[in-house]
Scaffold this motif. Structure first.
Motif, PDB file in Angstrom:
ATOM      1  N   CYS A   1       0.858  -1.189   0.000  1.00  0.00           N
ATOM      2  CA  CYS A   1       0.000   0.000   0.000  1.00  0.00           C
ATOM      3  C   CYS A   1       0.892   1.236   0.000  1.00  0.00           C
ATOM      4  CB  CYS A   1      -0.921   0.013   1.218  1.00  0.00           C
ATOM      5  SG  CYS A   1      -1.980  -1.451   1.355  1.00  0.00           S
ATOM      6  N   GLU A   2       0.766   2.043  -1.017  1.00  0.00           N
ATOM      7  CA  GLU A   2       1.606   3.229  -1.164  1.00  0.00           C
ATOM      8  C   GLU A   2       0.832   4.480  -0.756  1.00  0.00           C
ATOM      9  OE1 GLU A   2       2.919   3.348  -5.168  1.00  0.00           O
ATOM     10  OE2 GLU A   2       4.245   1.577  -4.989  1.00  0.00           O
ATOM     11  N   ASN A   3       1.625   5.486  -0.318  1.00  0.00           N
ATOM     12  CA  ASN A   3       1.094   6.808   0.050  1.00  0.00           C
ATOM     13  C   ASN A   3      -0.021   6.709   1.099  1.00  0.00           C
ATOM     14  OD1 ASN A   3       2.825   8.099  -1.785  1.00  0.00           O
ATOM     15  ND2 ASN A   3       1.354   7.825  -3.455  1.00  0.00           N
ATOM     16  N   VAL A   4       0.200   5.889   2.111  1.00  0.00           N
ATOM     17  CA  VAL A   4      -0.742   5.776   3.220  1.00  0.00           C
ATOM     18  C   VAL A   4      -0.440   6.885   4.230  1.00  0.00           C
ATOM     19  CG1 VAL A   4      -1.613   4.312   5.077  1.00  0.00           C
ATOM     20  CG2 VAL A   4      -0.967   3.307   2.884  1.00  0.00           C
ATOM     21  N   THR A   5      -1.458   7.593   4.653  1.00  0.00           N
ATOM     22  CA  THR A   5      -1.278   8.668   5.622  1.00  0.00           C
ATOM     23  C   THR A   5      -0.906   8.083   6.979  1.00  0.00           C
ATOM     24  OG1 THR A   5      -2.882  10.071   4.466  1.00  0.00           O
ATOM     25  CG2 THR A   5      -2.391  10.612   6.760  1.00  0.00           C
ATOM     26  N   LEU A   6       0.252   8.507   7.491  1.00  0.00           N
ATOM     27  CA  LEU A   6       0.726   8.044   8.789  1.00  0.00           C
ATOM     28  C   LEU A   6       0.562   9.101   9.875  1.00  0.00           C
ATOM     29  CD1 LEU A   6       4.013   6.275   7.640  1.00  0.00           C
ATOM     30  CD2 LEU A   6       1.755   5.261   7.957  1.00  0.00           C
ATOM     31  N   ALA A   7       0.627  10.371   9.519  1.00  0.00           N
ATOM     32  CA  ALA A   7       0.513  11.439  10.517  1.00  0.00           C
ATOM     33  C   ALA A   7       0.014  12.703   9.845  1.00  0.00           C
ATOM     34  CB  ALA A   7       1.850  11.699  11.207  1.00  0.00           C
ATOM     35  N   LEU A   8      -0.804  13.451  10.581  1.00  0.00           N
ATOM     36  CA  LEU A   8      -1.281  14.776  10.183  1.00  0.00           C
ATOM     37  C   LEU A   8      -1.012  15.716  11.348  1.00  0.00           C
ATOM     38  CD1 LEU A   8      -4.731  13.965   8.490  1.00  0.00           C
ATOM     39  CD2 LEU A   8      -2.585  14.519   7.343  1.00  0.00           C
ATOM     40  N   ASP A   9      -0.030  16.589  11.175  1.00  0.00           N
ATOM     41  CA  ASP A   9       0.378  17.523  12.226  1.00  0.00           C
ATOM     42  C   ASP A   9       0.065  18.943  11.756  1.00  0.00           C
ATOM     43  OD1 ASP A   9       1.416  15.445  13.837  1.00  0.00           O
ATOM     44  OD2 ASP A   9       3.253  15.424  12.645  1.00  0.00           O
ATOM     45  N   TYR A  10      -0.939  19.564  12.409  1.00  0.00           N
ATOM     46  CA  TYR A  10      -1.364  20.910  12.044  1.00  0.00           C
ATOM     47  C   TYR A  10      -0.724  21.923  12.990  1.00  0.00           C
ATOM     48  CZ  TYR A  10      -5.066  19.111   8.984  1.00  0.00           C
ATOM     49  OH  TYR A  10      -5.763  18.497   7.972  1.00  0.00           O
ATOM     50  N   LYS A  11      -0.363  23.065  12.437  1.00  0.00           N
ATOM     51  CA  LYS A  11       0.108  24.216  13.200  1.00  0.00           C
ATOM     52  C   LYS A  11      -0.738  25.425  12.811  1.00  0.00           C
ATOM     53  CE  LYS A  11       4.935  22.889  14.008  1.00  0.00           C
ATOM     54  NZ  LYS A  11       6.370  23.282  13.827  1.00  0.00           N
ATOM     55  N   PHE A  12      -1.498  25.934  13.778  1.00  0.00           N
ATOM     56  CA  PHE A  12      -2.352  27.097  13.564  1.00  0.00           C
ATOM     57  C   PHE A  12      -1.659  28.319  14.171  1.00  0.00           C
ATOM     58  CE2 PHE A  12      -5.095  23.436  13.538  1.00  0.00           C
ATOM     59  CZ  PHE A  12      -6.034  23.695  12.563  1.00  0.00           C
ATOM     60  N   TYR A  13      -1.400  29.306  13.356  1.00  0.00           N
ATOM     61  CA  TYR A  13      -0.810  30.559  13.825  1.00  0.00           C
ATOM     62  C   TYR A  13      -1.937  31.571  14.000  1.00  0.00           C
ATOM     63  CZ  TYR A  13       3.608  28.433  12.447  1.00  0.00           C
ATOM     64  OH  TYR A  13       4.688  27.591  12.349  1.00  0.00           O
ATOM     65  N   TRP A  14      -2.016  32.164  15.177  1.00  0.00           N
ATOM     66  CA  TRP A  14      -3.139  33.030  15.509  1.00  0.00           C
ATOM     67  C   TRP A  14      -2.620  34.332  16.115  1.00  0.00           C
ATOM     68  CZ3 TRP A  14      -4.051  34.454  20.656  1.00  0.00           C
ATOM     69  CH2 TRP A  14      -3.291  33.767  21.606  1.00  0.00           C
ATOM     70  N   LYS A  15      -3.499  35.311  16.065  1.00  0.00           N
ATOM     71  CA  LYS A  15      -3.221  36.615  16.664  1.00  0.00           C
ATOM     72  C   LYS A  15      -4.550  37.244  17.019  1.00  0.00           C
ATOM     73  CE  LYS A  15      -0.864  41.044  15.980  1.00  0.00           C
ATOM     74  NZ  LYS A  15      -0.105  41.890  15.041  1.00  0.00           N
ATOM     75  N   GLY A  16      -4.729  37.575  18.300  1.00  0.00           N
ATOM     76  CA  GLY A  16      -6.001  38.130  18.739  1.00  0.00           C
ATOM     77  C   GLY A  16      -7.092  37.079  18.653  1.00  0.00           C
ATOM     78  N   ASN A  17      -8.145  37.364  17.903  1.00  0.00           N
ATOM     79  CA  ASN A  17      -9.258  36.440  17.705  1.00  0.00           C
ATOM     80  C   ASN A  17      -9.310  35.924  16.273  1.00  0.00           C
ATOM     81  OD1 ASN A  17     -10.392  38.628  19.859  1.00  0.00           O
ATOM     82  ND2 ASN A  17     -11.107  36.585  20.334  1.00  0.00           N
ATOM     83  N   ALA A  18      -8.166  35.826  15.633  1.00  0.00           N
ATOM     84  CA  ALA A  18      -8.139  35.424  14.233  1.00  0.00           C
ATOM     85  C   ALA A  18      -6.997  34.451  13.994  1.00  0.00           C
ATOM     86  CB  ALA A  18      -7.991  36.645  13.317  1.00  0.00           C
ATOM     87  N   ILE A  19      -7.122  33.690  12.899  1.00  0.00           N
ATOM     88  CA  ILE A  19      -6.102  32.744  12.447  1.00  0.00           C
ATOM     89  C   ILE A  19      -5.337  33.406  11.308  1.00  0.00           C
ATOM     90  CG2 ILE A  19      -5.695  30.486  11.425  1.00  0.00           C
ATOM     91  CD1 ILE A  19      -8.241  29.516  12.771  1.00  0.00           C
ATOM     92  N   THR A  20      -4.028  33.487  11.451  1.00  0.00           N
ATOM     93  CA  THR A  20      -3.215  34.131  10.418  1.00  0.00           C
ATOM     94  C   THR A  20      -2.782  33.150   9.332  1.00  0.00           C
ATOM     95  OG1 THR A  20      -1.244  33.787  11.780  1.00  0.00           O
ATOM     96  CG2 THR A  20      -2.416  35.877  12.029  1.00  0.00           C
ATOM     97  N   SER A  21      -2.396  31.933   9.704  1.00  0.00           N
ATOM     98  CA  SER A  21      -1.970  30.936   8.711  1.00  0.00           C
ATOM     99  C   SER A  21      -2.054  29.552   9.337  1.00  0.00           C
ATOM    100  CB  SER A  21      -0.547  31.204   8.216  1.00  0.00           C
ATOM    101  OG  SER A  21       0.379  31.113   9.288  1.00  0.00           O
ATOM    102  N   ILE A  22      -2.068  28.533   8.456  1.00  0.00           N
ATOM    103  CA  ILE A  22      -2.154  27.133   8.874  1.00  0.00           C
ATOM    104  C   ILE A  22      -1.121  26.341   8.091  1.00  0.00           C
ATOM    105  CG2 ILE A  22      -3.646  25.117   9.142  1.00  0.00           C
ATOM    106  CD1 ILE A  22      -6.040  26.974   9.018  1.00  0.00           C
TER     107      ILE A  22
END
Length: 718
Positions: free
Chosen positions: A384-405
């Motif tokens: 089985c190729e290209n099987v998802t092993l990990a999903l690590d999200y980083k959310f960058y925020w400022k105040g009450n908003a999300i700047t980038s993911i």
């Protein structure tokens, strides 16, 4: 009879399910039921199947004079006296409802209003509802409407709601026996609907009680109830005399609250409303995509992995999910494309933020594959190729908003025979600039059960002098309890704990004691990698006064190590964490606790192979191993704010007179006469005590014992 009804109901349910399955598989639509007889102003039916492009048309039909048939359905709309509405109740079901758009009131004599029924049989017609796609009919519903007019009395009220006056200024139950609206109730003398002629019929037989209608029996203590023959002795003095209008039951008529009826249980599942996105994010609120749907990541809910769980703003998580694969995965989340992961998310300020995907290929699959089946030939293996092993999200925020993911998508190639246990990792971290949005452990003092916050020097930007958060950990053994598979758990404030794991040690390892000591030391040191601990539960990473240095008690290297061939001394097998806390302040009655100091120490112990009990394999075979425990513990100690005055020599030596350590306290025998009694002034308590002593002496003098003493004295004189 109950069994017959149950069988009929089960057959109807099976028929509906078969219709739904047939309509879904063949991409057709069908009315259920297809024929109805209406005797009221409302008719409801279901349209099952692919209803996305379906339009509904209503017309009035009549059977042919020659053949008697209705004819084929038509998609040409017609004006009728019915209103046709539709409501989507599922992906493959639409509720169709017809409501009569006219009054069913029977017309009066010489009435010119057209919105009434001239005959008792008000509606007699046949309706046909056609489900069309474009101009082609797909299904039809026949409705035979036979509705009679509503018969009401001449003095019947209108359908408007009754206006209830304000009970503060006007009594709601001024005439409790008035039960019929705009009609005279017999024997109800206060009914305003009764005419003078009606009152003459029962004026001498009115209902008793207040206002001539409250029929509540008089209580036993009322003076008018008991007679002179059967009344008790206390009755003439303690009976209550009051007019019947002064009745406790009148309070029931001042409650004007109305209770709205709730719908009963239904076999149809409720339709959940669509999520309502917020203008700005706050801690704990769900994150929405650009099409107003929840942004989901696989998470654990009640101990089980859920593939689509909403992500909460500023809530970090890190989970592991185990999946047993018997074939190559084809769907999300184990098989996803980068284009499916680049989702547009609402940033909380009216714009959007696109997920930036970074693909990584894992070569070492030991941390993702737990177990595999027996080795087979290469022809029988699955790749089985290209099987998802990990999903690590980083959310960058400022105040009450999300700047980038940013998303790190780790994939790999899995090879197995018939089955494999795959462990996938999913995580989400919220970063404010470069600082992790970790949740606090209190505000300001620590809360019991929250993690102890530790810190290390931030090496990414030395100019800021910031401290990066981390945790102080203990061993968390899982599955077999070995140190090679053991995990770590954070130290929770105020909770003493002890845990450990087992380490495989062979005779060959005991011949290299220095290497063994270094290996155990490195394992124990990995639990506490921080050099600072936060004083309070909400420390500032830029303020050094919010942090305290962790004290590490170094091992005594001057102690001679008497190592032998099969034993090693001075192994740091136990790590102890000692935390001192104290109360700094009280906020709203809740004490705020801070950490004053934290010390990490080690206990040394000798390790030697145990060859007793007939098991000498470990002492004969150098590669045979035995299990040795490695433990870790944490202890919390409260520093008293006010230790109190020192104990006196009397309290130390004569503990039997100490009221704090004994159930019987002799010094408190005269407690009301001491200064510790604060229930009343000292002068009053002393006066009452002297009066009691006087009564006691008087009773003793005038009582039977003193009389016997006087008699004995008189006899002795004689």
């Amino acid at each position: 009879m109950a069994n017959v009804v149950h069988v009929v109901f089960s057959r109807q349910v099976v028929c509906v399910l078969l219709f739904i399955s047939l309509a879904h598989t063949q991409n057709i639509v069908v009315f259920q039921p297809s024929y109805l007889t209406a005797t009221g102003p409302t008719v409801t039916a279901l349209l099952l199947g692919n209803t996305s492009d379906i339009s509904l048309n209503l017309r009035t039909v009549s059977p042919s004079n020659k053949t008697g048939s209705i004819g084929s359905p038509s998609c040409v709309p017609q004006v009728t006296q019915w209103l046709l509405t539709r409501e989507q109740v599922g992906k493959t079901a639409v509720q169709v409802q017809l409501r009569l758009d006219r009054s069913l009131r029977l017309c009066g004599e010489n009435e010119t209003d057209t919105d009434c029924c001239p005959k008792p049989l008000c509606v007699l017609e046949t309706l046909q509802v056609s489900a069309c796609v474009g101009g082609t009919p797909q299904a039809s519903l026949l409705i035979q409407a036979k509705i009679h007019a509503l018969l009401a009395s001449a003095n019947a009220g209108s359908a408007n709601k009754t206006a209830i006056p304000n009970q503060v200024y006007q009594t709601l139950g001024s005439c409790p026996c008035d039960l019929t609206f705009r009609a005279c109730d017999a024997r109800c003398c206060c009914d305003k609907d009764c005419s003078i002629e009606d009152l003459k019929l029962f004026v001498s037989h009115c209902l008793p009680g207040p206002f001539g209608g409250q029929v509540s029996p008089a209580p036993d203590y009322h003076c008018s109830v008991q007679s002179s023959e059967n009344s008790p002795d206390w009755f003439p003095f303690l009976c209550v005399s009051s007019p019947p209008e002064n009745n406790p039951y009148l309070g029931l008529f001042y409650q004007g609250n109305t209770i709205t009826s709730k719908p009963g249980p239904s076999f149809q599942g409720p339709v959940l409303p669509a999520p309502v996105p917020l203008n700005a994010y706050f801690q704990g609120s769900p994150i929405f995509t650009l099409n107003d749907q929840f942004f989901t990541i696989p998470q654990k809910v009640f101990g089980r992995c859920v593939n689509s769980a909403p992500v909460a703003f500023l809530k970090n998580f890190k989970v592991k999910c185990v999946t047993l694969l018997r074939s190559c995965p084809t769907g999300s989340p184990l098989q996803t494309l980068p284009t499916d992961l680049r989702i547009k998310v609402k940033n909380g300020q009216g714009g959007d933020a696109v997920v930036n995907v970074i693909d990584e290929v894992a070569t070492d699959l030991s941390q993702f594959i737990l177990s595999t089946d027996a080795v087979a030939s290469s022809d029988e293996r699955l790749v089985c190729e290209n099987v998802t092993l990990a999903l690590d999200y980083k959310f960058y925020w400022k105040g009450n908003a999300i700047t980038s993911i940013t998303l790190t998508h780790t994939v790999g190639t899995i090879t197995f025979n018939s089955s494999v246990a795959l462990t996938t990792r999913y995580s989400a971290v919220f970063l404010n600039g470069e600082f992790t949005g970790e949740p606090n452990s209190g505000n300001p003092g620590y809360q019991v059960g929250r993690p102890v916050i530790a810190g290390i020097v931030d090496t990414l930007d030395n100019n800021t002098g910031a401290i990066q958060r981390t945790s102080i950990n203990l061993w968390k053994p899982v599955s077999d309890g070995f140190c090679s598979t053991a995990e770590k758990k954070p130290v929770l404030f105020g909770e003493n704990s002890t845990s450990g794991c087992l380490l495989h040690v062979s005779q060959q390892n005991l011949t290299q004691c220095n290497l063994l000591r270094e290996a155990v030391t490195s394992l124990q040191a990995a639990l506490v990698t921080a050099i600072y601990v936060a004083k309070s539960g909400n420390p500032d990473p830029l303020t050094m006064t919010d942090w305290v240095n962790i004290t590490f008690v170094t091992l005594n290297s001057s102690t001679a190590m008497e190592d032998t061939i099969s034993s090693c001394y001075g192994i740091p097998s136990h790590q102890h964490i000692h935390v001192w806390s104290f109360i700094t302040d009280v906020v709203d009655g809740i004490p705020q606790r801070d950490i004053r100091a934290l010390e990490v120490s080690y206990s040394l112990s000798p390790w030697a192979l145990d060859c007793g009990g007939g098991d000498v394999s470990a002492c004969v075979d150098p590669t045979e191993t035995q299990l040795f425990p490695i433990t870790s513990s944490v202890t919390f100690t409260d520093i008293p704010v006010n230790p109190g005055p020192p104990k006196t020599r009397f309290q130390i030596n004569f503990t039997e007179y100490d009221c704090n350590r004994n159930d019987v306290c002799w010094p408190e025998l005269a407690f009301p006469f001491t200064k510790y009694y604060t229930g009343e002034p000292y002068s009053q308590s002393l006066a009452k005590g002297l009066i009691l002593v006087f009564f006691f002496i008087t009773a003793s003098i005038l009582g039977n014992p003193w009389r016997q003493i006087r008699q004995a004295w008189n006899c002795a004189d004689l």
